[in-house]
Design an enzyme around this catalytic site. Structure first.
Site, PDB file in Angstrom:
ATOM      1  N   ASP A 128      -2.627 -11.753   6.546  1.00 57.27           N
ATOM      2  CA  ASP A 128      -3.713 -12.356   7.322  1.00 57.27           C
ATOM      3  C   ASP A 128      -5.037 -12.175   6.590  1.00 57.27           C
ATOM      4  O   ASP A 128      -5.814 -13.123   6.435  1.00 57.27           O
ATOM      5  CB  ASP A 128      -3.779 -11.707   8.709  1.00 57.27           C
ATOM      6  CG  ASP A 128      -4.948 -12.223   9.509  1.00 57.27           C
ATOM      7  OD1 ASP A 128      -5.110 -13.453   9.593  1.00 57.27           O
ATOM      8  OD2 ASP A 128      -5.723 -11.397  10.036  1.00 57.27           O
ATOM      9  N   ASP A 180      -5.665  -3.338  -1.741  1.00 60.46           N
ATOM     10  CA  ASP A 180      -7.087  -3.280  -2.108  1.00 60.46           C
ATOM     11  C   ASP A 180      -7.288  -3.847  -3.520  1.00 60.46           C
ATOM     12  O   ASP A 180      -8.210  -4.637  -3.766  1.00 60.46           O
ATOM     13  CB  ASP A 180      -7.650  -1.845  -1.972  1.00 60.46           C
ATOM     14  CG  ASP A 180      -6.713  -0.755  -2.483  1.00 60.46           C
ATOM     15  OD1 ASP A 180      -5.599  -1.073  -2.949  1.00 60.46           O
ATOM     16  OD2 ASP A 180      -7.100   0.429  -2.421  1.00 60.46           O
ATOM     17  N   LYS A 207       0.881  -1.177   0.000  1.00 67.78           N
ATOM     18  CA  LYS A 207       0.000   0.000   0.000  1.00 67.78           C
ATOM     19  C   LYS A 207       0.915   1.222   0.000  1.00 67.78           C
ATOM     20  O   LYS A 207       0.909   2.024   0.940  1.00 67.78           O
ATOM     21  CB  LYS A 207      -0.919  -0.039   1.233  1.00 67.78           C
ATOM     22  CG  LYS A 207      -2.023   1.012   1.260  1.00 67.78           C
ATOM     23  CD  LYS A 207      -3.151   0.761   0.291  1.00 67.78           C
ATOM     24  CE  LYS A 207      -4.119   1.944   0.305  1.00 67.78           C
ATOM     25  NZ  LYS A 207      -5.138   1.852  -0.767  1.00 67.78           N
TER      26      LYS A 207
HETATM   27  C1  IPM Z   1      -4.357 -16.716  11.369  1.00 70.80           C
HETATM   28  C2  IPM Z   1      -5.215 -16.236  12.494  1.00 70.80           C
HETATM   29  C3  IPM Z   1      -4.330 -15.608  13.552  1.00 70.80           C
HETATM   30  C4  IPM Z   1      -3.598 -14.443  12.932  1.00 70.80           C
HETATM   31  C5  IPM Z   1      -5.073 -15.175  14.833  1.00 70.80           C
HETATM   32  C6  IPM Z   1      -5.852 -16.325  15.428  1.00 70.80           C
HETATM   33  C7  IPM Z   1      -4.144 -14.569  15.857  1.00 70.80           C
HETATM   34  O1  IPM Z   1      -6.189 -15.354  12.041  1.00 70.80           O
HETATM   35  O2  IPM Z   1      -3.530 -17.621  11.597  1.00 70.80           O
HETATM   36  O3  IPM Z   1      -4.496 -16.211  10.250  1.00 70.80           O
HETATM   37  O4  IPM Z   1      -4.114 -13.314  12.915  1.00 70.80           O
HETATM   38  O5  IPM Z   1      -2.487 -14.646  12.463  1.00 70.80           O
HETATM   39 MN    MN Z   2      -6.207 -15.089   9.899  1.00 72.06          MN
END
Ligand code: IPM
Ligand code: MN
Length: 353
Positions: free
Chosen positions: A248, A224, A190
């Site tokens: 994530d 995005d 980004k």
């Molecule tokens: C993932 C999960 C974790 C993260 C959480 C549970 C802390 O969402 O493994 O993607 O954010 O990494």
């Molecule tokens: Mn996750």
């Protein structure tokens, strides 16, 4: 002498132990067929242990786990424990302490699996996200001031150093080269708003690419836009590399395009140390103990574990077995709608490896 691997097993919470059981079943079948040895040592880390003892994770855990060749994890998250305590105290702490700096998340649509992407099939959805796994908004840098007042301030800082960025990029470039498909690495950032952190990423990306990976094509997408193209044109992607927070988010989007949490697997990888493999979905408390949860994500995580350990043929056999089951057996990947129980799905895969 057959090779022998010592695996630490953390079933964890909710349906974690059920899917891990099927994962282990398939791993044992693969070991028997491909003549290597696996030994398993169970650890009871998770919500139940925390509620019983008040301890989230013993301080000795990382050192103990370092003695193993790999870690196989079910799920962390308990309905009676405030969100964040177990996730930060077990999952994120282990990722950090074991310096598992790569979170490797393949997005691959298996035959027979329904995707919400219209007119897309297995030939279109087959790429890998390399999510940096130690920095960004996940470092816990931040704080409150004037907490509880109308002027309360909350700050959470995205933190990266050049070393973290470089080692992650190098891993991703090497993966793009090794996959030998489109030989394309896309940086997801980004740079138009996060003008410090993703400026660092972009400079490092082009410097490393130009110096050492001239055979790998470089592309850049804002996060995005990445989301948009993952839906509209997933066939464009080969390897995507990104920071921890964007990684994530986009890997949940990727997961749903490959059939959802029943099938999405990931590896927390320290290429020089001990790696940890897990289904990327949660503990699904409402399905616990009913023998209805889909174990294929855990099975695939087991396959990734073998691949990383160097048992590439056994890993490929597991993937082929899973594909056969998705193509010819399962009615759906959703919990309770598979047409088979959790244990039966494990059996179907195990007898095919
Ligand atoms: C993932 C999960 C974790 C993260 C959480 C549970 C802390 O969402 O493994 O993607 O954010 O990494
Ligand atoms: Mn996750």
């Amino acid at each position: 002498m057959p090779k022998s691997y010592h695996i630490a097993v953390i079933g964890g919470d909710g349906t974690g132990p059920e899917v891990v059981r099927e994962g282990l079943k398939v791993l044992k079948a693969a070991a028997a067929k491909h003549t290597f040895k696996l030994s398993f040592t169970e650890f009871d880390f998770g919500g139940a242990r925390y509620l019983r003892t008040g301890e989230v994770l013993p301080d000795s855990a990382a050192d103990e786990l370092r003695q193993f060749n790999a870690i196989f994890l079910g799920a962390i998250g308990h309905p009676d424990v405030k969100p964040g305590i177990l996730e930060k105290g077990i999952l994120l702490r282990l990722r950090f302490e074991l310096d598992q700096y790569i979170n490797l998340r393949p997005v691959k649509l298996f035959p027979g699996v329904e995707t919400p992407l219209r007119n897309k099939g297995p030939a279109d959805i087959d790429y890998v996200v390399v999510r940096e796994n130690t920095g960004d908004l996940y470092t816990g840098v931040g704080g409150f001031s004037m907490k509880g007042t109308p002027h309360e301030v909350a700050i959470q800082t995205s933190v990266y150093n050049r070393f973290q960025v470089d080692r992650c990029l190098r891993y991703a470039f090497e993966l793009a080269r090794r996959r030998n498909q489109k030989k394309t690495l896309a940086l997801c950032g980004k740079t138009n708003v996060l003008t410090y952190v993703y400026d660092l990423w972009e400079r490092a990306f082009h410097a490393i690419g130009a110096a050492d990976f001239a055979d790998v094509k470089r592309e850049y997408y804002h996060v995005d836009a990445t989301c948009m193209w993952m839906v509209k044109n997933p066939e464009w992607f080969d390897v995507i590399v990104t920071g921890n927070m964007f990684g994530d988010i986009i890997t949940d989007l990727g997961a749903i395009t490959q059939g959802g949490m029943g099938i999405a697997a990931g590896g927390n990888i320290n290429p020089e140390g001990v790696s940890m493999f897990e289904p990327i979905g949660g503990s699904a408390p409402k399905y616990t103990g009913q023998n209805v949860i889909n174990p294929l994500a855990a099975v695939c995580a087991g396959g990734m574990m073998l691949d990383t350990l160097g048992e590439t043929q056994a890993a490929a056999a597991i993937e082929r077995a899973v594909m056969d089951v998705t193509a010819n057996k399962l009615k759906s990947l959703a919990a309770g709608k598979m047409g088979y129980s959790t244990t039966q799905v494990g059996d179907l895969v195990a007898e095919r490896v």
